[in-house]
Structures are given as C-alpha cells and as structure tokens.
Design an enzyme around this catalytic site. Sequence first.
Site, PDB file in Angstrom:
ATOM      1  N   HIS A 202       0.942  -1.253   0.240  1.00  0.00           N
ATOM      2  CA  HIS A 202       0.054   0.083  -0.082  1.00  0.00           C
ATOM      3  C   HIS A 202       0.960   1.461  -0.137  1.00  0.00           C
ATOM      4  O   HIS A 202       1.879   1.350   0.667  1.00  0.00           O
ATOM      5  CB  HIS A 202      -1.007  -0.076   1.048  1.00  0.00           C
ATOM      6  CG  HIS A 202      -0.671   0.139   2.312  1.00  0.00           C
ATOM      7  ND1 HIS A 202      -0.412   1.061   3.173  1.00  0.00           N
ATOM      8  CD2 HIS A 202      -0.346  -0.914   3.407  1.00  0.00           C
ATOM      9  CE1 HIS A 202      -0.273   0.681   4.400  1.00  0.00           C
ATOM     10  NE2 HIS A 202       0.063  -0.490   4.463  1.00  0.00           N
TER      11      HIS A 202
ATOM     12  N   ASP B  51       5.551   1.919   7.195  1.00  0.00           N
ATOM     13  CA  ASP B  51       4.217   1.100   7.021  1.00  0.00           C
ATOM     14  C   ASP B  51       3.554   2.007   6.067  1.00  0.00           C
ATOM     15  O   ASP B  51       3.084   2.886   6.288  1.00  0.00           O
ATOM     16  CB  ASP B  51       3.656   0.892   8.181  1.00  0.00           C
ATOM     17  CG  ASP B  51       2.026   0.532   8.012  1.00  0.00           C
ATOM     18  OD1 ASP B  51       1.779  -0.024   6.897  1.00  0.00           O
ATOM     19  OD2 ASP B  51       1.202   0.518   9.000  1.00  0.00           O
TER      20      ASP B  51
ATOM     21  N   GLU C 290      -5.102   1.792   2.280  1.00  0.00           N
ATOM     22  CA  GLU C 290      -5.059   0.792   3.260  1.00  0.00           C
ATOM     23  C   GLU C 290      -5.365   0.902   4.643  1.00  0.00           C
ATOM     24  O   GLU C 290      -6.354   0.359   5.390  1.00  0.00           O
ATOM     25  CB  GLU C 290      -3.676   0.005   3.187  1.00  0.00           C
ATOM     26  CG  GLU C 290      -3.866  -1.441   3.761  1.00  0.00           C
ATOM     27  CD  GLU C 290      -3.529  -1.392   5.384  1.00  0.00           C
ATOM     28  OE1 GLU C 290      -3.541  -2.638   5.947  1.00  0.00           O
ATOM     29  OE2 GLU C 290      -2.943  -0.286   5.972  1.00  0.00           O
ATOM     30  N   GLU C 291      -5.028   2.159   5.071  1.00  0.00           N
ATOM     31  CA  GLU C 291      -5.079   2.642   6.492  1.00  0.00           C
ATOM     32  C   GLU C 291      -6.406   3.046   6.811  1.00  0.00           C
ATOM     33  O   GLU C 291      -6.794   3.166   7.993  1.00  0.00           O
ATOM     34  CB  GLU C 291      -3.967   3.598   6.631  1.00  0.00           C
ATOM     35  CG  GLU C 291      -2.555   3.131   6.635  1.00  0.00           C
ATOM     36  CD  GLU C 291      -2.069   2.142   7.733  1.00  0.00           C
ATOM     37  OE1 GLU C 291      -2.759   1.773   8.535  1.00  0.00           O
ATOM     38  OE2 GLU C 291      -0.797   1.790   7.440  1.00  0.00           O
TER      39      GLU C 291
ATOM     40  N   HIS D 257       2.863   2.993  13.008  1.00  0.00           N
ATOM     41  CA  HIS D 257       1.692   3.896  13.322  1.00  0.00           C
ATOM     42  C   HIS D 257       2.053   5.018  14.324  1.00  0.00           C
ATOM     43  O   HIS D 257       1.523   5.463  15.294  1.00  0.00           O
ATOM     44  CB  HIS D 257       0.521   3.371  13.846  1.00  0.00           C
ATOM     45  CG  HIS D 257      -0.275   2.488  12.582  1.00  0.00           C
ATOM     46  ND1 HIS D 257      -1.679   2.397  12.625  1.00  0.00           N
ATOM     47  CD2 HIS D 257       0.191   1.822  11.758  1.00  0.00           C
ATOM     48  CE1 HIS D 257      -1.784   1.519  11.575  1.00  0.00           C
ATOM     49  NE2 HIS D 257      -0.842   1.486  10.971  1.00  0.00           N
TER      50      HIS D 257
HETATM   51 CO    CO Z   1       0.402  -1.232   6.454  1.00  0.00          CO
END
Ligand code: CO
Length: 352
Positions: A65, A179, A211-212, A322
């Site tokens: 992503h 991420d 995606e998030e 995150h």
């Molecule tokens: Co991710």
Amino acid sequence: MQTIDLLRELSDAFGVSGFEDEVRDLVRTLVSPHVDEVVTDTLGNLFATRRSLNPGAKTLMLDAHLDEIGFIVKWIEKDGFLRFVPIGGWDPRIIPGHRVKIQTRSGEFQNGVIGTAPPHILSPEERKASLPIEKLFIDIGATSLEEAQEMGIRIGDPLTIHYPFMELTDGYVTGKAFDDRVGCAVLIEAAERTAGLDLGVNVVFAFVFGEEVGLRGARTAAFQIEPDLAIAVEGTIGADMPGVPDHSQPVRLGCGPAISVADRSIVVTRKVLTAMESIAEAADIPYQYKLPTYGGTDAGAIHLTRGGVLAGIVSVPCRYIHSPISTLRLSDFELTSRFVTELVKGLPDAVL
Ligand code: CO
C-alpha cells in the site's frame, strides 16, 4: 538504486490515505524500467504489469500500500490555529509536540507544529490527564483565519508528522512511513530482480491506495486484476522492546521476513502457507512467523474478491509503526526482498 536510498525516498514522500499522488509518481518512476506496462486506475491504484507470452497464463498479484496514516484539517480558528482529525489509526498519546507538513490545494507544503499548553500553566489534574485530539491544535504562524487562508490552508488539507529518514547506526534506520513504504520498496526490488525472466505467469505489482482507512485500494485492485494468487507485502508490528513479553511480540527485528499464519482479516490457506515455508527453506532464507492474530492486511480484502483468491502475507519487521518514527534493520529488509523474489519465481508453480 541502493536500498537505503530507495527507503529514504519512499519514506520521505508524502502520501496520506486518499492523497497518495506524490508517492505514486515516485513509485511509477522507480518501477517503470522493470515492467512492460504501468497504469493508474480511477481511484489511484498503480499497476505495474509484466505479461507472460503464454496466452493462458495465470496471474500473480503482488500488493503493497502506498498510503500512510496522517490527519486532515478540520477547522481554522479565528486566530489562525488549525484543528485536525486523524486519518488512520493513531495512538493519541504520541500526537502532541511534533512538527507537521500540510499539503495545500496547490500541492505545496506549509510547515506547522502541534502545540500544547505548557505544564507551567496546568493544574496538577490537567498534567496527569491524557490529551484528546479535539484539544490539540496546529500553529502555522498565522494570526487570523484570513492569514491562514492566504497561506493556502483550507478545510480538508492533509498533513503528516514529518520526520526525515535517518540512519541510527549502520544497518538500522528510522523514517516516518515504513508502513508500508518498505512493502513498496520490496515490490520494486522484486520487479528489478525478476526483470527479463519468463515466469510463465502474468505478474502485477499493485501499489494500492487507502489501506489505512479500510483496505480500500486492495479491494478495487483485486477486482480488476482478477488474480489467481496474491501476496501482500507489509511493514509489520516489531515489538521486541522493553516491557513486552515474548508471546505478545507479533514479530522481532533481526529474525528475517515474517510469514503470516492468520491476522484479523484472513486465515492463510494451508497450502499457501506450507509452500511459502518450503520456498524460504529451499532458498536458505531465515524467516519467522507473525503471531496470530494481530493487525489486518490488504490480503483480507484481496482473498474475498470475486470467487475467492489464494493469498499470503510477508512482512518486514518494523518497530514503532503507526508513529512517525518507524524503525527497521536493513538485514531484515534485504532478506524479505530476496524472499519475495523467490516467491514470485516459485509460488505460482507450487500452489496453482
Ligand atoms: Co500497513
């Protein structure tokens, strides 16, 4: 490009969910030399495709992503301060006291800081209380609503907490968006390492949006690609750190790529899992399991597309995801890149 530069460029690029233009343009430039065709779809997925000469060839989808968690401007106060809301899953404890980059409508960036009242003026009770995001504000140096607007700020502008990529020590690096920019980097390297090979299958490297905020891009991507098999590549929850017991560490740094058994979004089909284990062992690549059932991944959306798609997940262990300071070992990245390359070459034959 050297791996470290690839990670630097990808992590530093802006790409809050729904606002992935800058990182998408970067990925297009990086992946184009290694594939036959690159297209962007209606909502902003990027597909880099290598077609097999065999007309009946099956299709392998690789997924990473593009987006990162961030915020959007919710309100501009009369005195020029900005209120904001999260996009994606933030821990509210770590939001205050950072620098931010706000992307205006024109695509230019405005700097700001997430301010808080100093402890000197707080009561003992206020000092102990956690700060909900509704009480936070961004200071961009404007003294009025009009001045903020003249600086280009509008309701709905996206922003990130911005920490530039940095090497902590040789082979250990930190950045704001591993991420899932590590997944994007793995896909780009796998495309490069398999360029020119006839793999007997069509391979689509899918760099997906959103995606998030709920696996949005993966869903529309898989519908279009109609894969027979998919591998999602992620940066996942490295939790080998003080105060976390072994059985609560989803993955550990320094132990190689993490193969998922099951997460909140998917239980990996046994034959996909065992084929992934066999391919790692045959290539002498050390691996670990991502402990069930932490987190969710794009594989969750992909495997439920149409009549169902076989799907697996490989992740690079990253600490502090995150948050704006995700951190990883380059040795884990290198092993994951090699492993995903082996999967591109061998997994379709093993399971289809
Ligand atoms: Co991710």
